[in-house]
Design an enzyme around this catalytic site. Structure first.
Site, PDB file in Angstrom:
ATOM      1  N   ILE A   1       0.828  -1.196   0.000  1.00  0.00           N
ATOM      2  CA  ILE A   1       0.000   0.000   0.000  1.00  0.00           C
ATOM      3  C   ILE A   1       0.863   1.245   0.000  1.00  0.00           C
ATOM      4  CG2 ILE A   1      -1.922  -1.128   1.166  1.00  0.00           C
ATOM      5  CD1 ILE A   1      -1.047   0.244   3.742  1.00  0.00           C
ATOM      6  N   ASP A   2       0.327   2.290  -0.581  1.00  0.00           N
ATOM      7  CA  ASP A   2       0.971   3.596  -0.573  1.00  0.00           C
ATOM      8  C   ASP A   2       0.516   4.348   0.671  1.00  0.00           C
ATOM      9  OD1 ASP A   2       2.504   5.692  -1.342  1.00  0.00           O
ATOM     10  OD2 ASP A   2       1.281   6.295  -3.057  1.00  0.00           O
TER      11      ASP A   2
END
Length: 803
Positions: free
Chosen positions: A318-319
């Site tokens: 995930i960012d």
């Protein structure tokens, strides 16, 4: 295409002349007024083309043509040649039923996908009445002033008034590669912007564009998923079992000196009973039903196979921005260097931003710049931010001197400017709070000096830590992958419970699961990370937002475009989040595991039913000299069971708390055990009917028909839950279909429709024997499940009350 080649008419992507609408030039640089835009919308219509779906009759007829229908039709012809009429009539009904059922379910699935398309809109930056705003692309009209940047799908044909871009026109020409476009040239709807930014005037919309439609985002076609491969493997195994039984039957018939011709229709029907005629419809509907449910939770599933893969996903990358944070940047601090003031640092930074971009960083810096009422520098050239190089830049004129200004990641800016010994220490101090830190440098072209740091605060989402924990409790390893500095990434990662052990790009290629995340990451490095995880046997999910994230999103089994993603990222992903944060990802994983459980029920039931039917008919024929169930009644069994197959897409299930892997051997083991148990009971009933009850052959065939129907419905209830089969009620559709099958079989047998009638007491006795056997087999199932761990543990929160 060069500006000198442009004429009033213009040229399309393939070089053909296209007429340019007249009187489309907006007033000055203010864009159209709202009143004028409404007038042109009424004149030209929405910027879209609606697809006309194929008619239902054509869809149904298409399902009567193909390898599986051919085998059924061959069986029908052979039965007629042998002088039988009841069998061919039932096979014909079966064919039509399957075609109609498949067509109806395909239409329902298409309706669900149309709903997804209606919610997945392309948005565009449009200048109206002097203000830049974000509007749905379908509302753009000829004459609008629009702005595109890297990662956008071009919403309409327009002529560039300012800026330079590189566009990918493969959607139009079929040829890969990018082409440059600058002032005076035209770019076309459905092209994607690979680099640069540009503003221009729209010349054509909707059906008048070269491409003829608004950029299409929903992609339902993907490579065969793990679940599809499993099903083909299962069918192959079942066909092998049929082949062995067929050889044994032929050998027995030849030993007796009997004619083989009557066996040919039986072999064909046996193969058809093995091949799942309604499988495509069943799995499409199962995914489409869940996808439609997810739309109410802020998730658009544009690649249905992603739901299947989400059940087995065990790593999620995930960012930070917009996923863990609110993606609402605000100026937190300005740190001037070398005698600069805060206002001067902010002025330099503002020169490298452009309001038309409408990005959170640009809006935060320009907003602070306006609040302080500072005077902008005279800008001669602007190069927008590019994730591949991690900076934007501008060429300005200050006091008669031409200067270059660079704004971007500190490590990148440091390499472009003269050394600044205290730079990284100050960056670390600012980043420790979780702030995003940018460096700004300015000076002559080859002699840049770092003027200061800009710290931007992006608050964590209130539910970020809770949702990260929820994903981890589902057995998914969460890795943070960000382009921010290590200090910023560690501060945010620790705050949400992921951890602070971070590596770099080199570390990601060797044992990436030893880390909690990776900082200073370039977009292309995400692609290599996904490949590394997949080579280690991991089912990988990846979130992304930019055009350069597209390869990683496509490579991942579960590609997820976040709320703020560019159009190209959304087109590459199979799942699009329409609201910020991680809640949508939790919903996707839970939804995928519900689909897994429903399809696992179908798969185990299919194996058990097929083995039971094939073995009972073959061994029964060898032992008795007649088919214990006529071929015509086999068709009835398959048709009625196919109805239940479709309704399983709506079943209430318990979602597993851990990732579920498809294991063909373990699934076959469970199906085989259940089939063996039913075979034992089936032969006991057959022996009793022949030797104790002394029933004639026709009544024996009727009794075995109802037994096969009863046991098939019982198998569904046994396999749909890991515990006792009465522990979770089915959906009303599954209950209605199974109870209805029992009732139909009982009525046909009691009234002698299509078969010889048998006393109701025998039907009741058979049903009672099946119920007793179900309790015993249910205990066997629980033991096998516990040994294999196939269904894992169940989570009450995973219950989906679909009805």
């Amino acid at each position: 295409m060069s500006a000198s080649n442009e004429s009033a008419a213009g040229k399309s992507a393939d070089g053909t002349e296209t007429e340019k609408p007249k009187e489309l030039t907006p007033g000055a640089e203010e864009g159209l007024s709202e009143a004028e835009a409404r007038t042109r919308l009424a004149q030209f219509g929405y910027n879209e083309i609606r697809e006309e779906p194929s008619g239902p009759l054509r869809s149904i007829l298409g399902r009567l043509w193909g390898p599986i229908p051919w085998m059924l039709e061959a069986a029908l012809v052979l039965e007629v040649v042998l002088g039988k009429l009841a069998g061919p009539a039932l096979i014909a009904v079966w064919l039509v039923f399957s075609a109609v059922l498949g067509g109806v379910q395909e239409r329902r699935a298409r309706t669900a996908l149309d709903l997804l398309r209606s919610r997945l809109q392309v948005s565009s930056r449009v200048r109206r009445a002097g203000n830049w705003q974000i509007l749905p692309a379908r509302e753009i009209v000829p004459g609008d002033l629009v702005h595109v940047r890297m990662g956008d799908i071009v919403p309409a044909d327009f002529t560039i008034d300012e800026g330079t871009v590189e566009v990918d026109q493969s959607a139009l020409t079929g040829e890969s590669g990018v082409v440059p476009r600058s002032r005076g040239e035209t770019i076309y709807s459905a092209s994607s912007v690979g680099r640069g930014e540009a503003s221009g005037t729209v010349t054509a919309t909707g059906p008048r564009t070269y491409y003829g439609r608004t950029a299409e985002l929903v992609r339902t076609a993907r490579s065969v998923g793990h679940l599809d491969q499993l099903l083909f493997t299962v069918v192959r195994y079942l066909v092998n079992i049929d082949a062995v039984l067929a050889v044994a039957l032929v050998a027995a018939v030849l030993w007796r000196g009997e004619d083989l011709l009557p066996l040919i229709p039986f072999f064909l029907v046996l193969v058809i009973a093995t091949v799942p005629v309604t499988m495509p419809a069943a799995f499409t509907v199962a995914n489409a039903v869940e996808a439609r449910t997810l739309t109410n939770k802020g998730v658009l599933v544009t690649g249905l196979s992603a739901l299947q893969e989400a059940a087995t996903m065990d790593v999620l990358c995930i960012d930070k921005t917009g996923t863990l944070t609110q993606n609402k940047e605000s100026l937190a601090a300005l740190v001037p260097f070398a005698g600069e003031s805060e206002d001067e640092v902010l002025t330099w930074a503002a020169a490298s931003c452009d309001e038309a971009t409408q990005g959170p960083v640009e809006l935060a810096i320009l907003g602070a710049f306006k609040d302080r009422s500072l005077q902008p520098l005279s800008r001669k050239k602007f190069v927008p931010f590019d994730p591949a190089i991690k900076h934007s830049e501008a060429h300005v004129n200050r006091d008669g001197q031409a200067l270059r200004v660079v704004l971007g990641a500190p490590l990148v800016v440091q390499q472009l400017a003269e050394p600044q010994p205290e730079l990284m220490a100050r960056v670390e101090a600012l980043a420790a709070s979780g702030a995003r830190v940018l460096a700004v440098a300015a000076g002559p072209e080859e002699h840049l000096s770092i003027r200061g740091l800009v710290a931007l605060a992006d608050s964590l989402r209130d539910d970020a830590a809770e949702l990260v924990k929820a994903i981890q409790q589902l057995g998914v390893k969460v890795l943070m992958v960000t382009g921010d500095t290590r200090a910023t990434a560690q501060a945010v990662s620790r705050a949400v419970g992921i951890g602070g052990h971070f590596g770099d790009a080199e570390d990601s290629l060797h044992n990436p699961l030893e880390y909690d995340g990776f900082a200073n990451f370039y977009p292309e490095e995400k692609f290599h990370l996904v490949q590394t995880l997949q080579r280690s046997g991991r089912i990988t999910g990846m979130t992304g937002d930019g055009v350069n994230d597209a390869p990683a999103l496509k490579q991942a089994e579960v590609g997820i475009a976040v709320h703020s993603a560019s159009d190209v990222a959304k087109a590459s992903a199979q799942i699009v989040l329409t609201v910020p944060g991680l809640q949508g990802i939790v919903s996707v994983v839970s939804g995928g595991r519900r689909v897994y459980r429903r399809m696992l029920t179908w798969t185990i039931t299919k194996i058990a039913r097929t083995v039971e039917l094939a073995a009972l008919l073959t061994i029964g024929y060898i032992a008795t000299g007649f088919f214990v169930t006529p071929l015509a009644l086999i068709a009835v069994i398959v048709v009625l069971n196919d109805i239940v197959t479709i309704t399983l897409a709506t079943d209430r299930v318990q979602g597993s708390s851990t990732p579920r892997q498809w294991d063909v051997r373990e699934i076959a083991k469970i199906g085989g055990v259940l089939a063996l148990g039913w075979l034992v009971l089936g032969f006991v009933i057959l022996w009793a009917a022949m030797n104790i009850l002394k029933l004639p052959t026709l009544q024996i065939q009727t009794l075995m028909f109802v037994y096969l129907m009863y046991s098939a419905q019982a198998t569904i209830y046994i396999t749909r839950v890991p515990g006792r089969f009465w522990s979770l009620a089915p959906s009303r559709y599954v209950a209605a279909a199974t109870i209805g099958n029992v009732a139909i079989a009982s009525i046909l047998a009691a009234w002698g429709i299509l078969m010889a009638s048998v006393p109701v007491v025998l039907l009741a006795g058979t049903l009672g024997a099946v119920l007793v056997a179900s309790v015993l087999l249910d205990q066997v199932k629980i033991s096998v499940f516990q040994q294999t761990g196939l269904l894992g543990s169940s989570s009450p929160s995973g219950v989906n009350a679909s009805t």
